[in-house]
Design a protein around this motif. Structure first.
Motif, PDB file in Angstrom:
ATOM      1  N   THR A  67      13.168 -44.187 -35.836  1.00  0.00           N
ATOM      2  CA  THR A  67      14.405 -44.134 -35.071  1.00  0.00           C
ATOM      3  C   THR A  67      14.685 -43.129 -33.963  1.00  0.00           C
ATOM      4  OG1 THR A  67      15.254 -44.751 -37.414  1.00  0.00           O
ATOM      5  CG2 THR A  67      16.868 -43.510 -35.706  1.00  0.00           C
ATOM      6  N   THR A  70      13.269 -44.689 -30.922  1.00  0.00           N
ATOM      7  CA  THR A  70      14.140 -45.530 -30.439  1.00  0.00           C
ATOM      8  C   THR A  70      15.343 -45.109 -29.717  1.00  0.00           C
ATOM      9  OG1 THR A  70      13.665 -47.031 -32.181  1.00  0.00           O
ATOM     10  CG2 THR A  70      15.591 -47.453 -30.738  1.00  0.00           C
ATOM     11  N   GLY A 257      20.948 -43.839 -37.137  1.00  0.00           N
ATOM     12  CA  GLY A 257      21.233 -44.550 -35.808  1.00  0.00           C
ATOM     13  C   GLY A 257      22.575 -44.906 -35.367  1.00  0.00           C
ATOM     14  N   ASN A 273      25.398 -49.028 -33.471  1.00  0.00           N
ATOM     15  CA  ASN A 273      24.075 -48.586 -33.881  1.00  0.00           C
ATOM     16  C   ASN A 273      22.850 -48.855 -32.978  1.00  0.00           C
ATOM     17  OD1 ASN A 273      21.539 -48.793 -35.652  1.00  0.00           O
ATOM     18  ND2 ASN A 273      22.877 -47.681 -37.128  1.00  0.00           N
ATOM     19  N   TYR A 275      19.991 -49.960 -33.218  1.00  0.00           N
ATOM     20  CA  TYR A 275      19.266 -50.948 -33.797  1.00  0.00           C
ATOM     21  C   TYR A 275      20.103 -52.489 -33.372  1.00  0.00           C
ATOM     22  CZ  TYR A 275      15.939 -48.103 -35.983  1.00  0.00           C
ATOM     23  OH  TYR A 275      14.975 -47.274 -36.066  1.00  0.00           O
ATOM     24  N   HIS A 276      21.280 -52.135 -32.903  1.00  0.00           N
ATOM     25  CA  HIS A 276      22.194 -53.449 -32.472  1.00  0.00           C
ATOM     26  C   HIS A 276      22.484 -53.315 -31.152  1.00  0.00           C
ATOM     27  CE1 HIS A 276      21.724 -54.261 -36.742  1.00  0.00           C
ATOM     28  NE2 HIS A 276      22.416 -53.144 -37.031  1.00  0.00           N
ATOM     29  N   LYS A 278      22.372 -50.917 -27.341  1.00  0.00           N
ATOM     30  CA  LYS A 278      21.731 -49.790 -26.633  1.00  0.00           C
ATOM     31  C   LYS A 278      22.714 -48.562 -26.235  1.00  0.00           C
ATOM     32  CE  LYS A 278      17.847 -51.775 -25.875  1.00  0.00           C
ATOM     33  NZ  LYS A 278      17.212 -51.819 -24.565  1.00  0.00           N
TER      34      LYS A 278
END
Length: 333
Positions: A67, A70, A257, A273, A275-276, A278
């Motif tokens: 995470t 990312t 995140g 988030n 992960y969904h 940027k």
């Protein structure tokens, strides 16, 4: 005495109202953990996790290295480098065993001018110090909770060998290479007349040291409930601020995140988030723009979380104040 007596916060500040809107946030707080081994009486952690869930919608979580990577990869998409990457949340960063790897990855990717975190230093062994320094840490900020084992037991309900703690801090300072070491303590963690003792203890094993004034940062905490003040924790007096500056120059990334417009324990709005969506899209997005608009219209307290948060009056520096220029900034946005 080698150390300077100055706040541990960054003093090299611009007049925020003159530079908004920012293409890139000045600061990003990435929370490596929300767990803490201390239960400091002036902190929300003193309430315990069940009560923290009720009061702040708080979840004790650990950020994975995947995470964090990312987050760093998305930080590279901004047009400029961040000024500060702070690996600080509402827990003890050293409780995440992958913290040195996180620092090293961020350093390798050159996404911030300075990488730092705040720690209670109870887990700062020589081995951990060596790993943090080798990873490229730029600044370590230590928050002391007393000047004796007895005071630590009283303030944060933690049994500590104070002499051992001081030895570990000295080891870090003597081996820190490029890293700066700043030490601070809250006035409530000192016994009467201990101010000079604090300066004497850290005058030769820190680059900067400061005694902060305790403020009612966390709703629901009994110790700070009745504190009334007209000054921030650094001693700057000012009238109450209606516009919170934090959302205009920072972002906060929780261990799972989720992204917030500040580093406070509260969640006034979740922007998304990683992960969904940027980070850059969140920074430029409708959700944050509407949140800032409400701030500039001086409707901050209509948000339940913002209404109980004292950050604008506690950690916002005079250079950050936006109240007087709110209308002009709103037109610009």
């Amino acid at each position: 005495m080698l150390s300077e007596i100055k706040p541990i916060s960054d003093e090299n500040r611009v007049i925020l109202s003159n530079v908004l809107p920012l293409a890139t946030p000045f600061t990003i707080y990435v929370f490596p953990t929300n767990y803490c081994n201390f239960k400091c009486s002036y902190c929300g952690q003193s309430l315990g996790y069940k009560k923290m869930k009720e009061e702040y919608d708080f979840e004790p979580e650990q950020m994975s290295l995947a995470t964090f990577k990312t987050v760093v990869d998305q930080m590279k998409e901004f047009p400029e480098r961040f000024k500060v990457l702070s690996l600080t949340g509402h827990g003890e960063p050293l409780m995440n065993p992958q913290l040195p790897e996180m620092i090293a990855y961020a350093k390798e990717n050159n996404i911030a001018e300075r990488i730092e975190f705040i720690t209670n230093a109870s887990l700062l062994t020589p081995k951990r110090s060596d790993r943090l320094i080798a990873a490229g840490l730029d600044c370590l900020r230590i928050s002391m909770q007393g000047l004796s084992a007895a005071k630590y037991a009283h303030i944060c309900r933690y049994q500590i060998n104070f002499d051992h703690l001081m030895e570990n801090i000295s080891y870090f300072f003597n081996n820190k290479q490029q890293c700066k070491l700043y030490v601070k303590i809250m006035d409530v963690a000192l016994e009467a007349g201990e101010e000079n003792k604090f300066y004497e203890l850290f005058g030769h094993i820190s680059d900067r040291m400061f005694i902060e004034q305790c403020r009612p940062v966390y709703s629901g905490v009994e110790m700070t409930r009745d504190i009334e003040t007209t000054a921030d924790r650094y001693g700057h007096e000012h009238p109450p601020r209606m516009v919170c500056p934090l959302c205009f120059y920072m972002m906060g990334v929780l261990p799972n995140g989720d992204v917030k417009p500040c580093d406070a324990i509260y969640k006034p709005v979740i922007l998304g988030n990683i992960y969904h969506q940027k980070l850059l899209a969140m920074w430029q997005g409708k959700e944050l723009r509407e949140f800032r608009t409400r701030q500039l219209l001086k409707k901050r307290c209509e948000n339940k979380s913002c209404g109980v948060c004292c950050a604008p009056d506690d950690v916002s520096h005079p250079e950050d104040a936006l109240d007087e220029q709110a209308t002009r900034i709103l037109e610009r946005l």
